[in-house]
Motif scaffolding. Structure first.
Motif, PDB file in Angstrom:
ATOM      1  N   CYS A  99       0.813  -1.161   0.010  1.00 42.02           N
ATOM      2  CA  CYS A  99      -0.057   0.002   0.074  1.00 42.02           C
ATOM      3  C   CYS A  99       0.833   1.257  -0.104  1.00 42.02           C
ATOM      4  CB  CYS A  99      -0.968   0.094   1.212  1.00 42.02           C
ATOM      5  SG  CYS A  99      -2.234  -1.285   1.319  1.00 42.02           S
ATOM      6  N   LEU A 100       1.837   1.247   0.664  1.00 40.65           N
ATOM      7  CA  LEU A 100       2.910   2.222   0.708  1.00 40.65           C
ATOM      8  C   LEU A 100       3.659   2.632  -0.460  1.00 40.65           C
ATOM      9  CD1 LEU A 100       4.626   1.601   4.290  1.00 40.65           C
ATOM     10  CD2 LEU A 100       2.540   3.040   3.831  1.00 40.65           C
ATOM     11  N   LEU A 101       3.906   1.405  -1.165  1.00 42.17           N
ATOM     12  CA  LEU A 101       4.403   1.675  -2.490  1.00 42.17           C
ATOM     13  C   LEU A 101       3.563   2.070  -3.669  1.00 42.17           C
ATOM     14  CD1 LEU A 101       6.887  -1.569  -2.630  1.00 42.17           C
ATOM     15  CD2 LEU A 101       7.506   0.868  -2.654  1.00 42.17           C
ATOM     16  N   GLN A 102       2.438   1.752  -3.481  1.00 39.49           N
ATOM     17  CA  GLN A 102       1.176   1.851  -4.624  1.00 39.49           C
ATOM     18  C   GLN A 102       1.029   3.770  -4.397  1.00 39.49           C
ATOM     19  OE1 GLN A 102      -1.752   3.440  -3.182  1.00 39.49           O
ATOM     20  NE2 GLN A 102      -2.485   4.239  -5.301  1.00 39.49           N
ATOM     21  N   HIS A 103       1.289   4.324  -3.294  1.00 45.71           N
ATOM     22  CA  HIS A 103       0.951   5.778  -3.252  1.00 45.71           C
ATOM     23  C   HIS A 103       2.482   6.273  -3.807  1.00 45.71           C
ATOM     24  CE1 HIS A 103       0.201   9.665  -1.798  1.00 45.71           C
ATOM     25  NE2 HIS A 103       1.525   9.618  -0.927  1.00 45.71           N
ATOM     26  N   ARG A 104       3.684   5.763  -3.413  1.00 43.28           N
ATOM     27  CA  ARG A 104       4.894   6.199  -3.618  1.00 43.28           C
ATOM     28  C   ARG A 104       5.185   6.404  -5.003  1.00 43.28           C
ATOM     29  NH1 ARG A 104      10.532   4.369  -0.261  1.00 43.28           N
ATOM     30  NH2 ARG A 104      11.886   5.926  -1.428  1.00 43.28           N
ATOM     31  N   LEU A 105       4.778   5.006  -5.705  1.00 44.88           N
ATOM     32  CA  LEU A 105       4.969   5.072  -7.260  1.00 44.88           C
ATOM     33  C   LEU A 105       4.006   5.694  -8.038  1.00 44.88           C
ATOM     34  CD1 LEU A 105       5.923   1.083  -7.203  1.00 44.88           C
ATOM     35  CD2 LEU A 105       7.554   2.987  -7.929  1.00 44.88           C
ATOM     36  N   GLY A 106       2.940   6.167  -7.419  1.00 50.39           N
ATOM     37  CA  GLY A 106       1.924   6.968  -8.355  1.00 50.39           C
ATOM     38  C   GLY A 106       1.194   6.043  -9.121  1.00 50.39           C
ATOM     39  N   LEU A 107       0.788   4.861  -8.469  1.00 47.18           N
ATOM     40  CA  LEU A 107      -0.136   3.959  -9.157  1.00 47.18           C
ATOM     41  C   LEU A 107      -1.547   4.465  -8.848  1.00 47.18           C
ATOM     42  CD1 LEU A 107       1.466   0.514  -8.337  1.00 47.18           C
ATOM     43  CD2 LEU A 107       2.167   2.081  -9.867  1.00 47.18           C
ATOM     44  N   ARG A 108      -2.405   4.154  -9.807  1.00 46.65           N
ATOM     45  CA  ARG A 108      -3.646   4.690  -9.575  1.00 46.65           C
ATOM     46  C   ARG A 108      -4.617   3.829  -8.341  1.00 46.65           C
ATOM     47  NH1 ARG A 108      -4.213   1.074 -14.577  1.00 46.65           N
ATOM     48  NH2 ARG A 108      -5.996   0.065 -13.222  1.00 46.65           N
ATOM     49  N   THR A 109      -5.402   4.553  -7.901  1.00 43.85           N
ATOM     50  CA  THR A 109      -6.105   4.057  -6.604  1.00 43.85           C
ATOM     51  C   THR A 109      -7.187   2.995  -6.875  1.00 43.85           C
ATOM     52  OG1 THR A 109      -7.899   5.731  -6.987  1.00 43.85           O
ATOM     53  CG2 THR A 109      -6.060   6.441  -5.479  1.00 43.85           C
ATOM     54  N   ASP A 110      -7.521   2.586  -8.169  1.00 43.72           N
ATOM     55  CA  ASP A 110      -8.322   1.474  -8.497  1.00 43.72           C
ATOM     56  C   ASP A 110      -7.103   0.258  -8.420  1.00 43.72           C
ATOM     57  OD1 ASP A 110      -7.335   2.233 -10.907  1.00 43.72           O
ATOM     58  OD2 ASP A 110      -9.045   1.657 -11.945  1.00 43.72           O
ATOM     59  N   CYS A 111      -6.065   0.389  -8.178  1.00 45.33           N
ATOM     60  CA  CYS A 111      -5.021  -0.666  -8.345  1.00 45.33           C
ATOM     61  C   CYS A 111      -5.104  -1.589  -7.142  1.00 45.33           C
ATOM     62  CB  CYS A 111      -3.565  -0.076  -8.648  1.00 45.33           C
ATOM     63  SG  CYS A 111      -2.228  -1.232  -8.405  1.00 45.33           S
ATOM     64  N   GLY A 112      -5.089  -2.783  -7.079  1.00 44.07           N
ATOM     65  CA  GLY A 112      -5.028  -3.645  -6.025  1.00 44.07           C
ATOM     66  C   GLY A 112      -3.573  -3.826  -5.697  1.00 44.07           C
ATOM     67  N   ALA A 113      -3.359  -4.075  -4.446  1.00 47.42           N
ATOM     68  CA  ALA A 113      -1.881  -4.139  -3.934  1.00 47.42           C
ATOM     69  C   ALA A 113      -2.217  -4.985  -2.396  1.00 47.42           C
ATOM     70  CB  ALA A 113      -1.652  -2.889  -3.682  1.00 47.42           C
ATOM     71  N   PHE A 114      -1.156  -6.041  -2.386  1.00 46.56           N
ATOM     72  CA  PHE A 114      -0.933  -6.816  -0.927  1.00 46.56           C
ATOM     73  C   PHE A 114       0.430  -7.177  -0.891  1.00 46.56           C
ATOM     74  CE2 PHE A 114      -2.839 -10.005  -3.898  1.00 46.56           C
ATOM     75  CZ  PHE A 114      -2.179 -11.025  -3.458  1.00 46.56           C
ATOM     76  N   ASP A 115       0.755  -7.523   0.336  1.00 51.06           N
ATOM     77  CA  ASP A 115       2.200  -8.352   0.484  1.00 51.06           C
ATOM     78  C   ASP A 115       2.192  -9.893   0.373  1.00 51.06           C
ATOM     79  OD1 ASP A 115       2.834  -5.756   1.036  1.00 51.06           O
ATOM     80  OD2 ASP A 115       3.366  -6.076   3.056  1.00 51.06           O
ATOM     81  N   LEU A 116       3.189 -10.176  -0.002  1.00 45.64           N
ATOM     82  CA  LEU A 116       3.501 -11.801   0.301  1.00 45.64           C
ATOM     83  C   LEU A 116       4.531 -11.925   1.001  1.00 45.64           C
ATOM     84  CD1 LEU A 116       3.459 -12.933  -3.618  1.00 45.64           C
ATOM     85  CD2 LEU A 116       1.613 -13.415  -2.115  1.00 45.64           C
ATOM     86  N   ASN A 117       4.143 -12.681   2.207  1.00 46.45           N
ATOM     87  CA  ASN A 117       5.520 -12.809   3.289  1.00 46.45           C
ATOM     88  C   ASN A 117       5.870 -14.180   2.755  1.00 46.45           C
ATOM     89  OD1 ASN A 117       6.863 -13.534   5.461  1.00 46.45           O
ATOM     90  ND2 ASN A 117       5.515 -13.125   7.102  1.00 46.45           N
ATOM     91  N   GLN A 118       7.035 -14.260   1.846  1.00 48.27           N
ATOM     92  CA  GLN A 118       7.472 -15.546   1.317  1.00 48.27           C
ATOM     93  C   GLN A 118       8.853 -15.048   1.192  1.00 48.27           C
ATOM     94  OE1 GLN A 118       6.886 -18.358   1.318  1.00 48.27           O
ATOM     95  NE2 GLN A 118       4.854 -19.140   0.550  1.00 48.27           N
ATOM     96  N   GLY A 119       9.828 -16.090   1.185  1.00 44.83           N
ATOM     97  CA  GLY A 119      11.254 -15.944   1.098  1.00 44.83           C
ATOM     98  C   GLY A 119      11.684 -16.280  -0.065  1.00 44.83           C
ATOM     99  N   CYS A 120      12.440 -17.383  -0.008  1.00 46.99           N
ATOM    100  CA  CYS A 120      13.249 -17.823  -1.227  1.00 46.99           C
ATOM    101  C   CYS A 120      12.544 -18.539  -2.330  1.00 46.99           C
ATOM    102  CB  CYS A 120      14.207 -19.018  -0.680  1.00 46.99           C
ATOM    103  SG  CYS A 120      15.054 -18.502   0.656  1.00 46.99           S
ATOM    104  N   SER A 121      11.103 -18.850  -2.103  1.00 46.10           N
ATOM    105  CA  SER A 121      10.254 -19.371  -3.151  1.00 46.10           C
ATOM    106  C   SER A 121       9.343 -18.197  -3.609  1.00 46.10           C
ATOM    107  CB  SER A 121       9.438 -20.439  -2.572  1.00 46.10           C
ATOM    108  OG  SER A 121       8.582 -20.350  -1.376  1.00 46.10           O
ATOM    109  N   GLY A 122       9.616 -17.048  -3.019  1.00 51.47           N
ATOM    110  CA  GLY A 122       8.431 -16.108  -3.166  1.00 51.47           C
ATOM    111  C   GLY A 122       8.329 -15.481  -4.580  1.00 51.47           C
ATOM    112  N   PHE A 123       9.373 -15.429  -5.282  1.00 47.71           N
ATOM    113  CA  PHE A 123       9.041 -15.136  -6.774  1.00 47.71           C
ATOM    114  C   PHE A 123       8.207 -16.049  -7.367  1.00 47.71           C
ATOM    115  CE2 PHE A 123      10.715 -15.148 -11.274  1.00 47.71           C
ATOM    116  CZ  PHE A 123      10.259 -13.803 -11.633  1.00 47.71           C
TER     117      PHE A 123
END
Length: 344
Positions: A99-123
């Motif tokens: 959510c912080l990056l959505q605002h900082r990057l200037g993405l649209r407010t109808d853009c979905g955003a969430f975190d994945l708490n994954q490590g080495c398999s995360g990509f």
């Protein structure tokens, strides 16, 4: 945004960012006094690690990687329909760093955003989520940012982990294209939480809050020096897990894909360390010419190792349009994931 039933998810572009701080083997030899610089390189395959500054967070690295991607002209911030941020070193417990990056990057407010708490398999997990969003019509352009600052979890006097980890971020654009066949997938996923204690930061969450007791640094029989607020890794058990589960996962992936290991053009695995990867390569009988190593100048960058290697191989002309690439991540959790990617 119009939905096309023939749209397929594809990797369109990627970029990487490394912090300016560096940690060399020569520095580790002087500071730890355990192994020589040449021995560290021989065992780990790492000569230099990228290290984030004291006030530099994973979101800062991810922001820089995304800015580079936009500067390449692949897309504009206004084109992004969904932002996935994969990290195990978020800025805060809440809100989500995405959510912080959505605002900082200037993405649209109808853009979905969430975190994945994954490590080495995360990509690879992120690729799976992005493919689902695109091929169900929920998004046409997904920005997957992987970023970790694991060095902040390390005790400066712990030789068992400080020789391995570095900090980095990668931004990957996954977009919809018209294609007759899958360009991302099939996938295999696996989880074995019984091994969670073998790669863990024990204190700092709700289960075990920090205190003066958790900050106490001790020497352990395995040669590590750390507090409960530092990263602990049981290297022997992690190696055993990888050699037990990853070959089986690759067999399952090849069966789903309907091809043989000889038909894979390139193998890009999580860049844990040279010793572990060579063990895997030998067990799977993969030719060295098809097996990518990309850790010498940056270290094990956790969720970003695979996209960092993908970008490096692409820049060098090793990976080209039409190639079939197997990507496999494995580690903390225990968690593992693999996918086939056809280069668009």
């Amino acid at each position: 945004m119009k939905f096309s039933p023939t749209a397929k998810a594809a990797i369109k572009s990627h970029s990487c960012h490394f912090p300016e701080g560096k940690l060399t083997n020569e520095q580790l030899e002087r500071e730890l006094g355990v192994w020589s610089a040449s021995r560290i390189l021989d065992r780990t395959g790492i000569a230099v690690r990228s290290v984030a500054g004291p006030d530099e967070c994973a979101s800062d690295l991810g922001f820089a990687a995304a800015q580079q991607l936009f500067a390449q002209g692949s897309c504009a911030p206004s084109d992004i329909d969904f932002l996935l941020f994969c990290s195990q070193s978020p800025d805060y417990f809440l809100p989500a760093t995405a959510c912080l990056l959505q605002h900082r990057l200037g993405l649209r407010t109808d853009c979905g955003a969430f975190d994945l708490n994954q490590g080495c398999s995360g990509f690879v997990y992120g690729l799976g989520v992005a493919k689902g969003l695109i091929e169900t019509g929920a998004a046409r352009n997904v920005l997957l940012i992987t970023a970790d600052t694991y060095t902040k979890y390390l005790n400066a006097k712990d030789p068992t982990v400080r020789t391995l980890f570095g900090d980095a971020a990668a931004a990957t654009l996954i977009g919809a294209v018209e294609a007759d066949t899958d360009l991302i997938g099939p996938f295999v996923f696996g989880t074995d939480g019984s091994g969670a204690h073998n790669l863990i930061v024990p204190a700092g969450g709700m289960r075990h809050p920090t205190s003066s007791a958790t900050a106490l640094v001790r020497d352990f029989p395995d040669g590590s020096r750390r507090s409960l607020q530092n990263l602990y890794m049981n290297g022997r058990e992690v190696l055993s897990f990888v050699l037990r589960e990853v070959p089986k996962a690759i067999d399952q992936l090849l069966l789903k894909w309907g091809g043989s290991i000889d038909q894979v053009d390139h193998f890009i695995f999580h860049q844990a360390n040279k010793f572990l990867l060579e063990q895997l390569r030998n067990e799977l009988n993969i030719p060295t010419s098809k097996f990518w190593l990309q850790m010498e100048t940056c270290g094990n960058t956790v969720s970003s190792t695979i996209p960092v290697a993908l970008q490096s191989a692409s820049k060098q002309g090793v990976i080209r349009s039409g190639d079939n690439v197997m990507v496999v991540g494995f580690g903390v959790g225990y968690s593992w994931a693999g996918a086939m990617v056809r280069i668009h």
